[in-house]
Design an enzyme around this catalytic site. Structure first.
Site, short mmCIF file in Angstrom:
data_model
loop_
_atom_site.label_atom_id
_atom_site.label_comp_id
_atom_site.label_asym_id
_atom_site.label_seq_id
_atom_site.Cartn_x
_atom_site.Cartn_y
_atom_site.Cartn_z
N ARG A 62 16.23 -7.81 -78.50
CA ARG A 62 15.59 -7.39 -77.35
C ARG A 62 15.99 -5.94 -76.90
O ARG A 62 15.04 -5.19 -76.16
CB ARG A 62 15.75 -8.67 -76.30
N ASP A 139 5.02 -8.20 -72.12
CA ASP A 139 5.65 -9.29 -72.28
C ASP A 139 5.38 -10.39 -73.30
O ASP A 139 5.32 -11.42 -73.34
CB ASP A 139 5.34 -10.19 -70.82
N CYS A 249 11.98 -11.12 -52.51
CA CYS A 249 13.04 -10.05 -52.73
C CYS A 249 12.15 -8.84 -52.75
O CYS A 249 12.46 -7.79 -52.33
CB CYS A 249 13.63 -10.09 -54.03
#
Length: 378
Positions: A62, A139, A249
């Site tokens: 990653r 993604d 958030c």
């Protein structure tokens, strides 16, 4: 390979082409994420990824985008605004009889939108450099897209772990184009959260365990989207009426005062998903769920998890006979769903008792008022 002589001009052209394709910003970085590797490993070691086994499966790949496409020299990162006009955050969240869907998921699946545009950007680059190799990601592969976006100058990492931009807040999608051209790289922005901890304190489940670190196992987005089985009972009351994701958030973040509305029709909310009554959602059969969520990011959780989430939300709603009736109607369909239905019914019955006590109190006050000869609304 024959390269353009003026790579600086090519980089400028790439940014213009990206903006012409609908990206609000385009940045370029190298592939070195070595500083992220120990952070990623510590996050995995703490099991903060929960049941997202794919996070651990690819290990440090990653943080090594050059391993995904051998020969990769640069990553072109893009951002695209998705906040719709009339998002109706407050009016939906404050009405517990309605279902709240995270605003990124109200329209068409962003993966398809961004990937198609990134592919077009790559093809445009190849028209200039015929031998250029590229690969778009949204993604869709083990890529640390947020650190790459930060390196590319698209923003800084907020304490909620999302990318923040001084002119646009955080209501945007990210995408990447890996490419084998030695383009000039952009300068990262300075972190500008300062002492603010609003995102940490607002999180309903305390999922932001410390600045820049999220325990996904506690996050409402994880619980309603990624988690496949039973939602832990301790988190169910905290979920409220959030049936797919959570935006708290971001809503509290001061930088989102500068957020920009999207001009993409694909991200316009589908009316049936924008502040829908929970009882209607819970009555959907699988055919209707698939029909309504066609082309939507929501479809990937499937009908069963959708019902699970809605059942929890109904359990958090005020008592009503309709709530009880729709919950009872689906009992026995699935063992995992039943666990959430039984919990929701217990919550509804408790609310009914509270409602009855409140009504008794109002009746007593009315009787006293009449006896004293006061106006009935005193």
């Amino acid at each position: 390979m024959s390269l353009p002589l003026d790579l600086h001009q090519l980089a400028l052209d790439i940014k213009k082409w990206g903006q012409d394709l609908g990206f609000q910003q385009v940045g370029i970085s190298d592939t070195d994420l070595s500083l992220e590797e120990p952070r990623l490993q510590a996050w995995l070691d703490n099991q903060y990824h929960g049941e997202m086994a794919w996070m651990a499966r690819h290990g440090m790949m990653r943080a090594r985008p050059h391993e995904l496409l051998p020969g990769t020299l640069r990553v072109i990162s893009v951002r695209m605004n998705y906040l719709p006009a009339k998002a109706a955050f407050a009016s939906t969240l404050k009405n517990p009889q309605l279902g709240y869907v995270s605003r990124y998921a109200l329209g068409r699946d962003y993966h398809k939108v961004l990937r198609n545009r990134l592919k077009k950007l790559g093809e445009t680059i190849r028209e200039r450099c015929s031998e250029a190799q590229f690969r778009p990601f949204v993604d869709s592969a083990p890529v640390l897209e947020r650190p790459l976006a930060v390196k590319a100058g698209l923003g800084w990492t907020g304490k909620h772990s999302l990318v923040l931009n001084q002119q646009a807040g955080s209501w945007f999608f990210l995408g990447e184009l890996l490419i084998d051209l030695p383009l000039p790289v952009d300068t990262p922005q300075d972190e500008q959260c300062g002492r603010c901890v609003a995102c940490l304190t607002i999180c309903p489940t305390n999922a932001i365990v410390e600045p820049y670190k999220v325990d996904a196992r506690r996050c409402i987005s994880y619980l309603t989207i990624e988690l496949e089985g039973v939602i832990p009972e301790e988190f169910r009351p905290l979920i409220g009426n959030r049936i797919y994701g959570c935006d708290d958030c971001q809503l509290i973040c001061p930088w989102n005062r500068y957020s920009q509305l999207t001009d993409e029709d694909d991200f316009s909310p589908r009316a049936v998903l924008h502040a829908p009554p929970l009882t209607e959602l819970f009555a959907w059969d699988e055919a209707k769920f698939l029909r309504v969520t066609e082309g939507s990011a929501i479809r990937r959780i499937g009908h069963l998890r959708w019902l699970r989430n809605v059942a929890v939300a109904i359990g958090n709603a005020p008592w009503s006979a309709e709530n009880v009736a729709v919950l009872e109607a689906r009992r026995g369909e699935n063992e995992m769903l039943d666990e959430h239905i039984v919990w929701a019914l217990a919550r509804q019955l408790a609310r009914r008792s509270e409602h009855a006590i409140e009504m008794q109190g109002q009746q007593k006050r009315l009787v006293r008022a009449v006896e004293k000869g006061l106006p009935r609304d005193a």
